[in-house]
Design a protein around this motif. Structure first.
Motif, mmCIF file in Angstrom:
data_model
loop_
_atom_site.group_PDB
_atom_site.id
_atom_site.type_symbol
_atom_site.label_atom_id
_atom_site.label_comp_id
_atom_site.label_asym_id
_atom_site.label_seq_id
_atom_site.Cartn_x
_atom_site.Cartn_y
_atom_site.Cartn_z
ATOM 1 N N LEU A 145 6.402 0.783 -4.871
ATOM 2 C CA LEU A 145 6.516 0.165 -3.548
ATOM 3 C C LEU A 145 5.155 -0.229 -2.984
ATOM 4 N N SER A 178 4.189 -3.331 -4.771
ATOM 5 C CA SER A 178 5.077 -4.375 -4.263
ATOM 6 C C SER A 178 4.587 -4.884 -2.919
ATOM 7 N N GLU A 181 6.472 -9.279 -6.267
ATOM 8 C CA GLU A 181 6.881 -8.246 -5.313
ATOM 9 C C GLU A 181 8.278 -7.750 -5.661
ATOM 10 N N GLN A 232 9.594 -4.108 -6.453
ATOM 11 C CA GLN A 232 10.391 -3.508 -5.376
ATOM 12 C C GLN A 232 11.791 -3.117 -5.839
ATOM 13 N N GLN A 284 9.235 2.431 2.903
ATOM 14 C CA GLN A 284 8.780 1.042 2.784
ATOM 15 C C GLN A 284 7.961 0.633 4.004
#
Length: 115
Positions: A13, A16, A50, A54, A74
């Motif tokens: 994450l 990402s 991304e 993700q 996130q």
């Protein structure tokens, strides 16, 4: 040795978010003289990476964490990536509001992750 789920999730994450932040805001510095549609195509190209990070991050994380926990995680990572990006790449000044926003996120983390 297996990498713990939280480490895999946070790592993916975080990476990402680097791509997401560059895709969303990098064009403001690098492509400001180009037509918007060129910036959009470049941003979409960056955003692909991304999503490639993700999607597996959330699939891995969802094996141990709730949807709400993944979302708050996130948001924390988004702020953690955005603030240095804004300051060092976009030459924006540090604002005390970043600290207040982070403290609000600490509260969000507490409420979402408490037993």
């Amino acid at each position: 040795m297996q990498i713990p789920v939280i480490v895999q999730t946070v790592g993916l994450l975080a990476l990402s978010n680097v791509f997401m932040t560059i895709a969303w805001y990098g064009h403001l510095k690098n492509l400001s003289s180009k037509p918007w549609w060129i910036a959009a195509i470049v941003s979409w190209s960056i955003a692909l990476f991304e999503y490639l990070l993700q999607v597996p991050a959330n699939r891995i994380g969802y094996t141990e964490y709730s949807l709400a926990q993944l979302k708050i995680l996130q948001e924390v990572l988004t702020l953690a990536v955005f603030v240095p990006f804004a300051m060092f790449y976009m030459n924006q000044p540090f604002k005390l509001d970043y600290v207040w926003a982070a403290l609000c996120l600490v509260g969000a983390v507490y409420f979402i992750f408490r037993a």
